[in-house]
Structure formats: C-alpha cells, structure tokens
Design a protein around this motif. Structure first.
Motif, short mmCIF file in Angstrom:
data_model
loop_
_atom_site.label_atom_id
_atom_site.label_comp_id
_atom_site.label_asym_id
_atom_site.label_seq_id
_atom_site.Cartn_x
_atom_site.Cartn_y
_atom_site.Cartn_z
N GLU A 195 0.85 -1.19 0.00
CA GLU A 195 0.00 0.00 0.00
C GLU A 195 0.88 1.24 0.00
O GLU A 195 1.88 1.29 0.70
N PHE A 196 0.47 2.23 -0.78
CA PHE A 196 1.14 3.53 -0.79
C PHE A 196 0.11 4.62 -0.58
O PHE A 196 -1.00 4.52 -1.12
N PRO A 197 0.43 5.67 0.15
CA PRO A 197 -0.48 6.81 0.21
C PRO A 197 -0.55 7.49 -1.16
O PRO A 197 0.36 7.34 -2.00
N LEU A 198 -1.61 8.24 -1.38
CA LEU A 198 -1.86 8.85 -2.69
C LEU A 198 -0.67 9.68 -3.16
O LEU A 198 -0.35 9.69 -4.35
N ASN A 199 0.00 10.37 -2.24
CA ASN A 199 1.11 11.23 -2.65
C ASN A 199 2.37 10.46 -3.02
O ASN A 199 3.39 11.05 -3.37
N GLN A 200 2.31 9.13 -2.95
CA GLN A 200 3.43 8.30 -3.37
C GLN A 200 3.07 7.45 -4.60
O GLN A 200 3.54 6.33 -4.78
N ALA A 201 2.23 8.01 -5.48
CA ALA A 201 1.84 7.30 -6.70
C ALA A 201 3.05 6.92 -7.54
O ALA A 201 3.08 5.85 -8.16
N ALA A 202 4.07 7.78 -7.56
CA ALA A 202 5.28 7.46 -8.33
C ALA A 202 5.93 6.18 -7.81
O ALA A 202 6.35 5.32 -8.60
N ASP A 203 6.03 6.05 -6.48
CA ASP A 203 6.62 4.85 -5.90
C ASP A 203 5.77 3.61 -6.20
O ASP A 203 6.30 2.52 -6.42
N ALA A 204 4.45 3.79 -6.20
CA ALA A 204 3.57 2.67 -6.53
C ALA A 204 3.81 2.20 -7.96
O ALA A 204 3.85 0.99 -8.24
N HIS A 205 4.01 3.14 -8.88
CA HIS A 205 4.28 2.75 -10.27
C HIS A 205 5.64 2.09 -10.40
O HIS A 205 5.80 1.15 -11.18
N ARG A 206 6.61 2.56 -9.65
CA ARG A 206 7.92 1.89 -9.69
C ARG A 206 7.78 0.45 -9.19
O ARG A 206 8.45 -0.46 -9.69
N LYS A 207 6.92 0.24 -8.22
CA LYS A 207 6.73 -1.09 -7.65
C LYS A 207 6.17 -2.06 -8.68
O LYS A 207 6.64 -3.20 -8.78
#
Length: 304
Positions: free
Chosen positions: A277-289
């Motif tokens: 899970e990532f908070p909304l402000n970490q969408a970039a990290d979610a995409h990297r994942k």
C-alpha cells in the motif's frame, strides 16, 4: 480535491500532487469519496503515452482504473444507492484522487468482509481475469495454464479457474512465489529455459487452455502446449498474438462481472494478497513497484 496526476508522459517521476475543483454529481451520477485505488499496468501505459480507445487525453491527467470508497452525493434519478454506501467499481481514468463521479452502472456494494485496500484493487484484475477465462472457455475438467500466476491478474485467474471447475491449474512464477501459489491450490512451475518440458511433466495429457500475463516467451510456450489456439489469450503481447493468429477478443467490463466476483469473495472463494500500500502522494513509488516484475498480488493507493 487533491489528486496524483501528471502533465507530461514519461517515467513515474512525472507524478505530482495537484489541486482540482471538487467534481459534483449530476443527474444519473454518484460521487464517491475514494478510500483506495488499485495500480494497474493499464495506468502505467497511460503514463507512458498510450491513449485508451475512444478517449482523448488532455493534460493534466489523473490516471486510475479501479477504486473503492463511500458515496457522498447521489444525483437525481439514481436508484439503488444512497449516501453512505460503501462501494467499489471501475472507470477508465481519474481514480487516483480524493473524489470521483461515475454512473451507478460502474459500481457495486462492497462486501462487508472486504477491506478497503482489497476493494480498491479488486475490479480491474478481477474483471480482466473473468473476461479472459470466459473467452478461453475454462470449465469442468480443464487443465489451465496461467502465466505470471502470482501477480494481480494471475491471482484472480488461478482461483477463478478452480471455481469454474478446472481440474488442475498450473501457474508460472518465480521460485519465491511457489509456496504462495500452492496456498491457492495452484501447481507452480518456474519461468525460463525448459518451461515447455517442465509443464509437460506436470500435465502429460496436455494443457487445455492458457492465459499469458508474462510476455512473449510465455505466449510462445502456450502455443506449443495448447492444441487449440482459440483457447489462448494474452494480456501483454498483443502484437505477437496477432502474428501467431491467437484471438484478441475478450469481452466488456460490467456490473454483472463485478457482482459475481464480489459474491465469490464474500463466500471465501477468492483471496487477494496486497503486495504493498502507498499513500496517494506516493503514486510514483507505486508505479515503480509494479514495474519491478515478479510481484505477488496487488499494489494499491490509499486516500485519507
């Protein structure tokens, strides 16, 4: 409202937190206060410059194809939903945000036993798996091959094939995900050289149908293992599928599909693993994942 959006195509670093006017529910619509949104390869393709069929892209873009949340506005003429209902559903864009307006034919009531993170990442891969297995005619007694079986779509497809009567599901995955697949009732097999031979050892009488979510090598292996190429589909290698004469037809998303899947979840017949899970402000990290590959289960964004 706040949303994770981008104003140019590129790597995950294009994401920015942006402010937008709060959307309002018009006649025949509902507004949802988003609690969670799934992160899909579909979203990654949009971020890199792909335009979904039938749409035009205007910057800034708020991606997001699946969501869950609480209805806080109901437009005139909407029946069957009320303010305060907990729902999940599908869209094409715009779910990486605090609010989303949709037609009620895109949502269903969230099962009471389904956590928000699971609900936010449920619709996209769930419906994708449902459409693909329906297209390849999975049913009683089939031996089904699922490539990338531990991923978001593979997890759904592996379990749904068993619900629909498959006698055996063989799933390709990296070695570290084999125990996870066994916990889902799937026979695991490792990617790489010799894959066709390893699968033939597991299924000496052959494989009836195959779903590829891994890539070209997996699709070519499926062609060697499945007699009828009408019973093969790929989620990721459409150009190669066309070259090999593999059908590209799937189906369309619908409330009926989501309802069937949420019913199965409520009955304990579908188990969805949340990878991260990532908070909304970490969408970039979610995409990297999700770009790392060999992931287990779903990646989701949560919204406070």
């Amino acid at each position: 409202m706040r949303a994770a959006a981008f104003s140019s195509y590129g790597s995950p670093s294009v994401f920015r937190m942006m402010e937008f006017e709060d959307p309002q529910a018009s006649s025949g619509e509902v507004r949802i206060r988003i609690k969670a949104a799934g992160v899909l390869p579909f979203d990654r393709r949009v971020r890199k410059g792909w335009t979904p069929p039938g749409l035009s892209i205007d910057f800034p873009v708020i991606p997001g194809n699946e969501f869950a949340g609480i209805i806080d506005q109901v437009g005139e003429g909407v029946n069957g939903f009320s303010v305060g209902d907990h729902v999940l559903g599908f869209t094409v864009l715009k779910s990486y945000a605090e609010y989303l307006v949709v037609n009620p034919d895109r949502i269903v009531i969230k099962p009471a036993n389904m956590p928000w993170d699971v609900a936010g990442g449920f619709s996209g891969n769930g419906q994708g798996a449902h459409m693909a297995l329906e297209a390849i005619g999975v049913g009683n007694g089939d031996t089904v091959l699922i490539h990338a079986a531990a991923g978001g779509l593979g997890t759904f497809a592996s379990q749904l094939a068993q619900v629909w009567g498959a006698s055996a599901v063989i799933g390709t995955a990296s070695k570290g995900n084999h125990d996870y697949l066994r916990s889902l009732g799937v026979i695991p097999v490792t990617y790489g050289n010799g894959l066709v031979e390893r699968i033939r050892e597991l299924a000496p009488e052959g494989v009836d149908a195959a779903l590829d979510a891994a890539g070209p090598d997996a699709l070519r292996a499926s062609m060697e293992l499945v007699k009828n190429k009408e019973r093969i589909r790929t989620m990721v290698s459409s150009d190669l599928a066309q070259e090999l004469g593999i059908p590209s037809s799937f189906g369309t998303r619908s409330v009926a599909r989501i309802s069937e899947l949420t019913d199965l979840y409520a009955q304990g017949k579908l188990h969805i693993h949340i990878r991260k899970e990532f908070p909304l402000n970490q969408a970039a990290d979610a995409h990297r994942k999700i770009e790392n590959g060999h992931g287990r289960g779903k990646v989701v964004l949560t919204v406070d």
